[in-house]
Design an enzyme around this catalytic site. Structure first.
Site, PDB file in Angstrom:
ATOM      1  N   ASN A   1     -10.072  -0.718   0.719  1.00  0.00           N
ATOM      2  CA  ASN A   1      -8.604  -0.668   0.671  1.00  0.00           C
ATOM      3  C   ASN A   1      -8.147  -1.258  -0.659  1.00  0.00           C
ATOM      4  OD1 ASN A   1      -5.872  -1.133   0.894  1.00  0.00           O
ATOM      5  ND2 ASN A   1      -5.964  -2.056   2.924  1.00  0.00           N
TER       6      ASN A   1
ATOM      7  N   CYS B   1       0.814  -1.221   0.000  1.00  0.00           N
ATOM      8  CA  CYS B   1       0.000   0.000   0.000  1.00  0.00           C
ATOM      9  C   CYS B   1       0.846   1.268   0.000  1.00  0.00           C
ATOM     10  CB  CYS B   1      -0.941  -0.009   1.186  1.00  0.00           C
ATOM     11  SG  CYS B   1      -1.792  -1.577   1.361  1.00  0.00           S
TER      12      CYS B   1
ATOM     13  N   HIS C   1      -3.102   6.544   3.099  1.00  0.00           N
ATOM     14  CA  HIS C   1      -3.538   5.241   2.593  1.00  0.00           C
ATOM     15  C   HIS C   1      -4.930   4.947   3.139  1.00  0.00           C
ATOM     16  CE1 HIS C   1      -3.978   1.170   1.553  1.00  0.00           C
ATOM     17  NE2 HIS C   1      -3.657   0.671   2.728  1.00  0.00           N
TER      18      HIS C   1
HETATM   19  N1  ACO Z   1     -18.054  -8.487  11.145  1.00  0.00           N
HETATM   20  C1  ACO Z   1     -18.485  -8.636  12.403  1.00  0.00           C
HETATM   21  N2  ACO Z   1     -17.662  -8.924  13.428  1.00  0.00           N
HETATM   22  C2  ACO Z   1     -16.343  -9.060  13.131  1.00  0.00           C
HETATM   23  C3  ACO Z   1     -15.841  -8.919  11.836  1.00  0.00           C
HETATM   24  C4  ACO Z   1     -16.753  -8.636  10.807  1.00  0.00           C
HETATM   25  N3  ACO Z   1     -16.397  -8.473   9.533  1.00  0.00           N
HETATM   26  N4  ACO Z   1     -14.501  -9.101  11.854  1.00  0.00           N
HETATM   27  C5  ACO Z   1     -14.170  -9.353  13.139  1.00  0.00           C
HETATM   28  N5  ACO Z   1     -15.288  -9.331  13.905  1.00  0.00           N
HETATM   29  C6  ACO Z   1     -15.407  -9.533  15.336  1.00  0.00           C
HETATM   30  C7  ACO Z   1     -14.236 -10.276  15.937  1.00  0.00           C
HETATM   31  O1  ACO Z   1     -14.413 -11.664  15.830  1.00  0.00           O
HETATM   32  C8  ACO Z   1     -14.264  -9.797  17.370  1.00  0.00           C
HETATM   33  O2  ACO Z   1     -15.283 -10.501  18.075  1.00  0.00           O
HETATM   34  P1  ACO Z   1     -15.056 -10.926  19.599  1.00  0.00           P
HETATM   35  O3  ACO Z   1     -14.873  -9.637  20.353  1.00  0.00           O
HETATM   36  O4  ACO Z   1     -16.311 -11.670  19.926  1.00  0.00           O
HETATM   37  O5  ACO Z   1     -13.827 -11.777  19.587  1.00  0.00           O
HETATM   38  C9  ACO Z   1     -14.734  -8.347  17.239  1.00  0.00           C
HETATM   39  O6  ACO Z   1     -15.394  -8.255  15.966  1.00  0.00           O
HETATM   40  C10 ACO Z   1     -13.620  -7.343  17.271  1.00  0.00           C
HETATM   41  O7  ACO Z   1     -12.589  -7.794  16.392  1.00  0.00           O
HETATM   42  P2  ACO Z   1     -11.293  -6.969  16.165  1.00  0.00           P
HETATM   43  O8  ACO Z   1     -10.360  -7.757  15.325  1.00  0.00           O
HETATM   44  O9  ACO Z   1     -10.823  -6.460  17.479  1.00  0.00           O
HETATM   45  O10 ACO Z   1     -11.873  -5.756  15.333  1.00  0.00           O
HETATM   46  P3  ACO Z   1     -11.145  -4.425  14.956  1.00  0.00           P
HETATM   47  O11 ACO Z   1     -11.868  -3.289  15.557  1.00  0.00           O
HETATM   48  O12 ACO Z   1      -9.669  -4.527  15.176  1.00  0.00           O
HETATM   49  O13 ACO Z   1     -11.401  -4.359  13.396  1.00  0.00           O
HETATM   50  C11 ACO Z   1     -10.192  -4.714  11.370  1.00  0.00           C
HETATM   51  C12 ACO Z   1     -10.888  -5.368  12.558  1.00  0.00           C
HETATM   52  C13 ACO Z   1     -11.236  -3.902  10.620  1.00  0.00           C
HETATM   53  C14 ACO Z   1      -9.615  -5.783  10.473  1.00  0.00           C
HETATM   54  C15 ACO Z   1      -9.089  -3.755  11.908  1.00  0.00           C
HETATM   55  O14 ACO Z   1      -8.284  -4.463  12.819  1.00  0.00           O
HETATM   56  C16 ACO Z   1      -8.219  -3.194  10.827  1.00  0.00           C
HETATM   57  O15 ACO Z   1      -8.655  -2.387  10.022  1.00  0.00           O
HETATM   58  N6  ACO Z   1      -6.921  -3.555  10.808  1.00  0.00           N
HETATM   59  C17 ACO Z   1      -5.970  -3.026   9.892  1.00  0.00           C
HETATM   60  C18 ACO Z   1      -6.188  -3.607   8.551  1.00  0.00           C
HETATM   61  C19 ACO Z   1      -5.290  -2.923   7.563  1.00  0.00           C
HETATM   62  O16 ACO Z   1      -5.077  -1.747   7.613  1.00  0.00           O
HETATM   63  N7  ACO Z   1      -4.721  -3.672   6.682  1.00  0.00           N
HETATM   64  C20 ACO Z   1      -3.792  -3.038   5.811  1.00  0.00           C
HETATM   65  C21 ACO Z   1      -3.715  -3.825   4.683  1.00  0.00           C
HETATM   66  S1  ACO Z   1      -2.536  -3.051   3.690  1.00  0.00           S
HETATM   67  C22 ACO Z   1      -1.980  -4.089   2.504  1.00  0.00           C
HETATM   68  O17 ACO Z   1      -0.809  -4.174   2.350  1.00  0.00           O
HETATM   69  C23 ACO Z   1      -2.974  -4.888   1.685  1.00  0.00           C
END
Ligand code: ACO
Length: 311
Positions: free
Chosen positions: A263, A109, A233
């Site tokens: 993304n 990214c 990003h």
């Molecule tokens: N829908 C509903 N619930 C979900 C989902 C979903 N899609 N995904 C996870 N949950 C649940 C989890 O199981 C967890 O449940 P629990 O509390 O019962 O265990 C709860 O929601 C919270 O999960 P978290 O992982 O803590 O959620 P978070 O707020 O961290 O959001 C996310 C997850 C959106 C993936 C976030 O961590 C994020 O954006 N991370 C960075 C991702 C990113 O920037 N990637 C870059 C990629 S760059 C590249 O090179 C391609």
């Protein structure tokens, strides 16, 4: 000394739009959860990097008034090329009728900022016109049964023409970084799909964006209050909010398109940049901060003084 500046820009998104409600029929999630946790409502999927890139590049060349024989180098930032071999850059080069060097650059990214900084160095080295593209088809490497990742990703392309046409430098400062020790937080094996530790990536992303932005602004000799537009990003609006808060930059200064793009990795920054340029959010002399992070983990930032093309 020669200086590069951006003289043409364009984007391309594939036709197929995937909504949060559709995703909720595929995995255990909801529009409310995705919107609140990421800021994403829809994303475009089923794009091919070579096709999206060529379409964006053609429009950017038209805008700059540059013909195929005038391009000295094609630089494609991508992590999802159509094939492993040859480089998608070579396929795009052929479809555009260019006669120049072409190569793919993998910095995830952060790729577009890596590409823009690289292009500026080639201009200083004597080239006249460079085509820089950021494009990804993350839908082709997404596990559509993994709700932790499939809600995030989309496809798209953004292209700019960098020309040796500036009296003053437009790239004032930049920072490129890679932290290979965090490579296992986000990866994709050959023929497989993206695997990600979302929470760990989130935490590192905020810090990496802050550090990259500070380093680039320091090198440019500017402070965050002087920045008119930030192009971050587009991964998660909460990451952007956290990073900008640490940088003391109001969120209103950010270019945001992730609500309808998701993304799109290397395409994300040019998609947001082009949206802001077309909305005329910057005037001549304004400072733009581009800042990204991604798999690697890489990070990159650039401070650009906007020097609009004379059309
Ligand atoms: N829908 C509903 N619930 C979900 C989902 C979903 N899609 N995904 C996870 N949950 C649940 C989890 O199981 C967890 O449940 P629990 O509390 O019962 O265990 C709860 O929601 C919270 O999960 P978290 O992982 O803590 O959620 P978070 O707020 O961290 O959001 C996310 C997850 C959106 C993936 C976030 O961590 C994020 O954006 N991370 C960075 C991702 C990113 O920037 N990637 C870059 C990629 S760059 C590249 O090179 C391609």
């Amino acid at each position: 000394m020669s200086h590069g500046r951006i003289t043409g820009w364009a984007t391309n998104l594939p036709d197929r739009v995937l909504t949060n409600d559709e995703l909720a029929q595929m995995v255990d999630t909801s529009d409310e959860w995705i919107t609140a946790r990421t800021g994403i409502k829809t994303r475009h999927i089923d794009g091919k990097v070579t096709e999206m890139s060529a379409a964006a590049a053609l429009d950017a060349m038209k805008m700059a008034g540059v013909s195929p024989d005038q391009i000295d180098l094609l630089l494609l930032a991508t992590i999802s090329p159509d094939q492993q071999i040859p480089a998608s850059a070579s396929v795009i080069q052929d479809s555009l009728g260019l006669s120049c060097g072409a190569f793919d650059l993998n910095a995830a990214c952060s790729g577009f900022v890596y590409g823009l900084v690289t292009a500026m160095q080639f201009i200083q080295g004597g080239m006249e016109r460079i085509l820089v593209i950021g494009s990804d088809s993350l839908s082709s490497i997404t596990n559509w049964e993994d709700r932790g990742t499939c809600i995030l990703f989309g496809d798209g392309a953004g292209a700019v023409i960098v020309e040796n046409s500036a009296d003053k430098p437009s790239l004032l400062g930049w920072d490129l970084m890679s932290s290979g020790d965090a490579a296992d937080l986000l990866y994709c094996e050959h023929g497989d799909n993206i695997v990600m530790d979302g929470q760990a990536v989130f935490r590192k992303a905020v810090l990496a964006m802050e550090a990259a932005a500070i380093n680039a602004m320091d090198k440019a000799g500017v402070t965050s209050d002087q920045i008119k537009l930030v192009v971050p990003h587009q991964a998660n609006v909460r990451i952007i909010e956290s990073a900008l808060k640490r940088l003391d930059i109001p969120i209103e200064k950010a270019a945001l398109v992730l609500n309808y793009t998701g993304n799109t990795s290397a395409a994300s920054i040019p998609l947001a940049l082009v949206d802001a340029l077309n909305a005329e959010r910057v005037d001549s002399g304004d400072l733009i901060l581009l800042v990204g992070f991604g798999a690697g983990m890489t990070s990159a930032a650039a401070v650009v003084r906007w020097d609009p093309p004379t059309i």
